[in-house]
Write an enzyme that holds these catalytic residues in place. Sequence first.
Site, PDB file in Angstrom:
ATOM      1  N   HIS A   1      -4.096   3.144  -3.527  1.00  0.00           N
ATOM      2  CA  HIS A   1      -4.303   2.685  -2.150  1.00  0.00           C
ATOM      3  C   HIS A   1      -3.576   1.382  -1.855  1.00  0.00           C
ATOM      4  O   HIS A   1      -2.793   1.306  -0.912  1.00  0.00           O
ATOM      5  CB  HIS A   1      -5.793   2.521  -1.860  1.00  0.00           C
ATOM      6  CG  HIS A   1      -6.092   2.100  -0.453  1.00  0.00           C
ATOM      7  ND1 HIS A   1      -5.935   0.808  -0.003  1.00  0.00           N
ATOM      8  CD2 HIS A   1      -6.532   2.800   0.617  1.00  0.00           C
ATOM      9  CE1 HIS A   1      -6.261   0.738   1.265  1.00  0.00           C
ATOM     10  NE2 HIS A   1      -6.640   1.932   1.668  1.00  0.00           N
TER      11      HIS A   1
ATOM     12  N   HIS B   1     -28.141 -15.326  24.978  1.00  0.00           N
ATOM     13  CA  HIS B   1     -27.071 -15.188  25.969  1.00  0.00           C
ATOM     14  C   HIS B   1     -26.385 -16.510  26.295  1.00  0.00           C
ATOM     15  O   HIS B   1     -25.388 -16.522  27.016  1.00  0.00           O
ATOM     16  CB  HIS B   1     -27.631 -14.588  27.263  1.00  0.00           C
ATOM     17  CG  HIS B   1     -27.912 -13.120  27.189  1.00  0.00           C
ATOM     18  ND1 HIS B   1     -28.632 -12.552  26.172  1.00  0.00           N
ATOM     19  CD2 HIS B   1     -27.552 -12.097  28.017  1.00  0.00           C
ATOM     20  CE1 HIS B   1     -28.726 -11.249  26.375  1.00  0.00           C
ATOM     21  NE2 HIS B   1     -28.074 -10.948  27.471  1.00  0.00           N
TER      22      HIS B   1
ATOM     23  N   HIS C   1       0.845  -1.191   0.000  1.00  0.00           N
ATOM     24  CA  HIS C   1       0.000   0.000   0.000  1.00  0.00           C
ATOM     25  C   HIS C   1       0.890   1.255   0.000  1.00  0.00           C
ATOM     26  O   HIS C   1       1.267   1.744   1.063  1.00  0.00           O
ATOM     27  CB  HIS C   1      -0.898   0.012   1.236  1.00  0.00           C
ATOM     28  CG  HIS C   1      -1.813  -1.165   1.316  1.00  0.00           C
ATOM     29  ND1 HIS C   1      -1.377  -2.426   1.641  1.00  0.00           N
ATOM     30  CD2 HIS C   1      -3.147  -1.272   1.116  1.00  0.00           C
ATOM     31  CE1 HIS C   1      -2.403  -3.265   1.640  1.00  0.00           C
ATOM     32  NE2 HIS C   1      -3.490  -2.585   1.318  1.00  0.00           N
TER      33      HIS C   1
ATOM     34  N   GLU D   1     -17.205  -4.402  24.677  1.00  0.00           N
ATOM     35  CA  GLU D   1     -16.421  -5.637  24.797  1.00  0.00           C
ATOM     36  C   GLU D   1     -15.190  -5.637  23.905  1.00  0.00           C
ATOM     37  O   GLU D   1     -14.094  -6.041  24.330  1.00  0.00           O
ATOM     38  CB  GLU D   1     -17.304  -6.851  24.460  1.00  0.00           C
ATOM     39  CG  GLU D   1     -18.451  -7.083  25.406  1.00  0.00           C
ATOM     40  CD  GLU D   1     -19.723  -6.352  24.986  1.00  0.00           C
ATOM     41  OE1 GLU D   1     -20.764  -6.565  25.625  1.00  0.00           O
ATOM     42  OE2 GLU D   1     -19.666  -5.566  24.006  1.00  0.00           O
TER      43      GLU D   1
END
Length: 687
Positions: free
Chosen positions: A262, A475, A28, A413
């Site tokens: 890119h 859950h 890149h 999280e």
Amino acid sequence: MLQPTRRDRADAIRFLSIDAVQQANSGHPGMPMGMADIAEVLWHEFFNHNPLNPQWSNRDRFILSNGHGCMLHYALLHLTGYDLSIEDIKQFRQLHSKTPGHPEFGETPGVETTTGPLGQGLANAVGMAVAEKHLAAIFNRPEFPIIDHYTYCFVGDGCLMEGISHEVCSLAGTLGLGKLIVFYDDNGISIDGKVSGWFTDNTPLRFNAYGWHVLQVDGHDSEAVHKAIVQAKAVTDKPSIICCKTTIGWGAPNVAGTAAVHGAALGEKEVAASRTYLNWPHQPFVVSEEIYASWDARKQGETREKAWQALFARYQDRYPELAKELLRRKAGHLPLNFAVQADHLLTELNTKAQSVATRKASQQCIAHFIKVMPEIMGGSADLTESNATYVEGMKLFSKDNPEGNYLHYGVREFGMSAMMNGMALYGGILPYGGTFLTFSDYARNAIRLAALMRQRVVFVYTHDSIGLGEDGPTHQPVEQLPGLRMMPGLSVWRPCDTVETAVAWQAALTHQGPTALLFSRQTLPFQQRDANQLTQVKRGGYILWDDTESGQLPNAILIATGSEVGLAMEAAKQLKAEHIAIRVVSMPSTDVFLAQDENYRSSVLPSQVTAKIAIEAAASAYWYQFVGLKGGVIGLDRFGASAPAKDVFEDCGFTVARIVAMTKEIIYSAASSGGHHHLSVKQCSAG
């Protein structure tokens, strides 16, 4: 040649990047070309480091979150005098080189973390800034700022599109991380083209809302970049972001500002055109001696480190115990009394013989070990009480209380996990953080990077099965446990009671890599053990019950983990009443068990016993490596249900009656035919 200018130094970055990508025909080049001017100002005029000692503890940290542009970082390391030669640059993206396709911790001197998955480098930087602030509050003293440096981070559009950027930047603003300075490469281009079609956020306003200090500059105006860094460093109560408007591939006359530059080599014609356009007279991989001399930071870095070493020597004289403790922590050494204290905890819990949820047992272990290892820093993603991750005496880390050793991460999280990686990489902190096991999916890639970098991070996952009950299948984890076990370098423990929990925590604190600790919501029965069994728990799998005559083999072996160990023990007792000799193997850590020598593994799971049944409330396929084709698995290959835990276990077939029936079926089937048993055990059902 005249004294090199800022532009000369920046162009050295550009052409080392261009040439390396062109030779590899992979990489890149656009970002290094676009951010070269920013990098030149930061590294030449502000960055505090010593190329001769990349591990100097008071160095500034530099994190390349947009890691696809790593040739910019490699060029900086090479030019400033790190142990990264021009031959290493020429080996960009080649097998076993020091210049891999994305920055990798431990492979290249001066690279602080593994980046590439976008946004995680930014999260690591936030974690490092937390670590700097925390340790400075603990160890610095008036006139002795021994921990006093900045964390700089480069990010691109992709990093800020990733959701993790919101998680950690929101928290960084709340925590007032004044020594974190982020540079946003606002070039408006990603792989798919102009980001205006899918990313139109007002980034300055976004970060202003987070509570950051926000600056906006032309990223190709070196003087403006310089002034912005000065302003950012003057703000001490909030992190700073410098939004730099740049042109991707700046200097490539035909493709600059487009997606074409890119993620692909420029091609020979465009490389030549860029040399002409920027008036760069050198052949590939050639930098003039004058530019090298202008970039060389070795002497200055050595001088700065020597001055700091002198300060630290005076600090040692004044505060010898503090200095000793800081050096121990930074070296990652365990306290001298760690083993004794770990044994003491094990003996205490074995004597108490408590039947509690293993999350509560974990809390007892944290309370014990944090007194032994003050470098432990805890937290939870908004589930502190449920995870049982906080213990009395811990102080909350905050903007105004940086010496605190417990961090409320909020419902973040992924951000929590990647920040913990940054703390561990910084050194001097051993972080743990909690959430429900099913939500480990949110953080999966950060766990993976912890394993890839072999960092000592403890992931605490509670509510580890359908045993959490009424919250239901959203859950209740099913596939998460075997998925974590399959991750190289991650050690996974699912203990069945207080004793196994203590061993699991001891293993986590000593493992040179990350550990996932899986704990129950529901109460689990304590299992009695003799002295020999106590010592074998640490081997990951061991014989908990053996109803055989000396020297004889059992008719069948039941292998279980966590809450299912209690079921296996009850089944074994019923089978004993029917004169069927059963062995129960508790296997809290399969990876630790598999790392034992063959003699030990065979003594626990002898191949002569073909009737082996694994019992675990998780996806079943993992266990066939232990039970073989003639064995069986009582696993969970469907989602759970919303009901009290006892009812969910029964509905999913985790009952003593089913274990007994399957064990007898496998024994009798093997005895009569010698072939594979015919009872289907893969589907979770009560049938």
